[in-house]
Design a protein around this motif. Structure first.
Motif, short mmCIF file in Angstrom:
data_model
loop_
_atom_site.label_atom_id
_atom_site.label_comp_id
_atom_site.label_asym_id
_atom_site.label_seq_id
_atom_site.Cartn_x
_atom_site.Cartn_y
_atom_site.Cartn_z
N THR A 261 1.05 -1.08 -0.19
CA THR A 261 0.13 -0.27 -0.25
C THR A 261 0.89 1.11 -0.47
O THR A 261 2.81 1.23 0.65
CB THR A 261 -1.05 -0.34 1.29
OG1 THR A 261 -0.39 -0.38 2.30
CG2 THR A 261 -1.80 -0.99 1.55
N TRP B 274 -2.12 6.24 2.57
CA TRP B 274 -3.58 6.92 2.62
C TRP B 274 -4.45 7.60 2.96
O TRP B 274 -5.19 8.21 2.70
CB TRP B 274 -4.41 5.48 2.89
CG TRP B 274 -4.48 3.82 2.53
CD1 TRP B 274 -3.71 3.74 1.11
CD2 TRP B 274 -4.90 3.04 2.72
NE1 TRP B 274 -4.05 2.30 1.33
CE2 TRP B 274 -5.01 1.72 2.31
CE3 TRP B 274 -5.78 2.51 3.31
CZ2 TRP B 274 -4.98 0.47 2.05
CZ3 TRP B 274 -6.42 1.09 4.14
CH2 TRP B 274 -6.21 0.65 2.80
N ILE C 31 -4.89 10.52 0.60
CA ILE C 31 -5.67 10.35 -0.65
C ILE C 31 -6.82 11.54 -0.79
O ILE C 31 -7.68 11.80 -1.55
CB ILE C 31 -6.81 8.83 0.10
CG1 ILE C 31 -5.98 7.37 -0.71
CG2 ILE C 31 -8.27 8.57 -0.83
CD1 ILE C 31 -6.48 6.10 -0.20
N VAL D 271 -8.77 3.66 -6.28
CA VAL D 271 -7.53 3.37 -5.89
C VAL D 271 -6.62 1.86 -5.80
O VAL D 271 -7.86 1.09 -5.74
CB VAL D 271 -7.41 3.75 -4.19
CG1 VAL D 271 -6.33 3.12 -2.70
CG2 VAL D 271 -7.69 5.70 -3.86
N LEU E 116 -4.08 -3.75 -2.17
CA LEU E 116 -5.31 -3.85 -1.66
C LEU E 116 -5.93 -5.98 -0.94
O LEU E 116 -4.95 -6.29 -1.68
CB LEU E 116 -6.48 -3.94 -2.55
CG LEU E 116 -6.12 -2.25 -2.54
CD1 LEU E 116 -7.50 -0.90 -3.48
CD2 LEU E 116 -6.59 -1.26 -1.17
N ASN F 181 -7.69 -5.59 3.87
CA ASN F 181 -7.94 -4.00 4.07
C ASN F 181 -8.59 -3.56 2.92
O ASN F 181 -8.79 -1.70 3.67
CB ASN F 181 -6.66 -4.19 4.22
CG ASN F 181 -6.21 -4.21 2.75
OD1 ASN F 181 -6.89 -3.96 1.98
ND2 ASN F 181 -4.74 -4.27 2.37
N VAL F 182 -9.81 -3.66 2.35
CA VAL F 182 -10.37 -2.44 1.34
C VAL F 182 -11.41 -1.96 2.57
O VAL F 182 -12.67 -1.27 2.07
CB VAL F 182 -10.52 -3.87 0.52
CG1 VAL F 182 -12.16 -4.95 1.18
CG2 VAL F 182 -11.64 -2.74 -0.92
N GLU G 136 -11.46 -0.88 5.59
CA GLU G 136 -10.95 0.21 6.49
C GLU G 136 -10.90 1.19 5.10
O GLU G 136 -11.65 2.44 5.48
CB GLU G 136 -9.89 -0.34 6.51
CG GLU G 136 -9.69 1.12 7.25
CD GLU G 136 -7.96 0.76 7.96
OE1 GLU G 136 -7.01 1.73 8.08
OE2 GLU G 136 -7.27 -0.08 7.94
N LEU G 137 -10.56 0.42 3.82
CA LEU G 137 -10.32 1.45 2.86
C LEU G 137 -11.42 2.89 2.12
O LEU G 137 -11.50 3.50 2.32
CB LEU G 137 -9.32 1.15 1.61
CG LEU G 137 -9.40 2.05 0.46
CD1 LEU G 137 -8.08 3.69 0.58
CD2 LEU G 137 -9.32 1.42 -0.84
N ARG H 49 -12.79 5.10 5.45
CA ARG H 49 -12.45 5.81 5.90
C ARG H 49 -12.11 6.74 4.35
O ARG H 49 -11.95 8.48 4.79
CB ARG H 49 -11.13 6.00 6.34
CG ARG H 49 -10.91 5.21 7.62
CD ARG H 49 -9.58 4.44 8.22
NE ARG H 49 -8.27 5.93 8.63
CZ ARG H 49 -8.00 5.81 9.02
NH1 ARG H 49 -6.87 4.28 9.15
NH2 ARG H 49 -6.49 6.75 8.92
N TYR H 50 -12.39 6.36 3.25
CA TYR H 50 -11.13 7.53 2.50
C TYR H 50 -12.55 7.76 0.81
O TYR H 50 -12.75 8.62 0.53
CB TYR H 50 -10.02 7.21 1.97
CG TYR H 50 -9.32 7.37 2.98
CD1 TYR H 50 -8.87 9.33 3.57
CD2 TYR H 50 -8.60 6.39 3.86
CE1 TYR H 50 -8.18 8.69 4.10
CE2 TYR H 50 -7.23 5.77 4.34
CZ TYR H 50 -7.19 7.36 5.27
OH TYR H 50 -6.08 7.47 5.87
N VAL I 269 -12.14 0.99 -6.38
CA VAL I 269 -10.95 0.21 -5.84
C VAL I 269 -10.42 -1.30 -6.71
O VAL I 269 -10.95 -1.37 -8.18
CB VAL I 269 -11.54 -0.58 -4.61
CG1 VAL I 269 -11.00 0.19 -3.40
CG2 VAL I 269 -12.65 -1.75 -4.71
#
Length: 226
Positions: free
Chosen positions: A155, A158, A161, A177, A181, A185-186, A188-189, A192-193, A198
């Motif tokens: 990664t 982040w 981003i 993004v 990945l 963890n996707v 969370e990504l 959060r963002y 993806v």
């Protein structure tokens, strides 16, 4: 035909079994690599897989859209490949200029995505920050930010981003993004963002082969349906 929520792209498709295994999953885009890579496919192979994908509903009731990944192609190379494999999107992953991207869009009538590497610093003063997106306003349809080097399984930072999302929104671009990945963890990504999309390849493989269970887990978690 629903494509709501975070868009999901599964890249590096090579086998019919991968497409069969994605039937009914929330996958919006399938990617074919035409650049030198262990996942590289020929135009003829991609065309055969596209034919199968056209009959395989994924996101909602829709067949997935197709993305071709290229690194510094010539117009002649693109013309030859696109005459065989009818792609929806050309993703430029090398040192292509905005002017080249514009010519691709105008000549072939495809959507254009521009992949940009996220170096450790990505300093604005050195032309490596979010202002890079300004040059693609009205040219690219999306920008994909990826760990520098691509295909590293790592990664990037982040916390960078949000500034890229703001620049993408300002320039009328979607922000995808990629980079390191996985199904782990996707969620969370996305939580959060909130990128618009993806993109994953090695993170849904087992021993270098696409793993249907990992694809299903990734796609559902990206859509917060896991």
């Amino acid at each position: 035909m629903s494509r709501d929520g975070t868009k999901v792209k599964i890249c590096g498709i090579k086998e019919e079994s991968t497409i069969d295994g994605m039937k009914g999953l929330p996958v919006d885009y399938i990617g074919f690599v035409f650049a030198k890579s262990k996942r590289q496919v020929s135009p003829e192979r991609a065309a055969a897989l596209l034919s199968l994908a056209a009959q395989t509903p994924m996101a909602g009731e829709a067949a997935p859209l197709s993305v071709g990944v290229f690194v510094n192609p010539t117009m002649e190379e693109l013309e030859g490949i696109l005459s065989i494999a009818k792609l929806d999107v050309v993703q430029l992953h090398g040192g292509e200029t905005p002017e080249f991207a514009k010519k691709v869009k105008e000549r072939f009538g495809v959507k254009v995505w521009r992949a940009l590497p996220m170096d450790e610093d990505c300093k604005e003063s050195e032309g490596g920050g979010p202002s890079r997106l300004d040059a693609y306003r009205g040219i690219a349809d999306a920008v994909l930010i990826d760990t520098a080097g691509g295909g590293t399984g790592r990664t990037f930072r982040w916390d960078l981003i949000p500034s890229y999302r703001k620049a993408a929104d300002t320039n009328g671009l979607q922000l995808f993004v990629a980079g390191g990945l996985s199904p782990d963890n996707v969620e969370e990504l996305v939580g959060r963002y909130s990128p618009q999309g993806v993109d994953i390849s090695s993170g849904v493989e087992t021993d270098g082969v696409k793993d249907t269970a990992k694809i299903a887990a990734f796609a559902k978690k990206a859509r917060n349906k896991g």
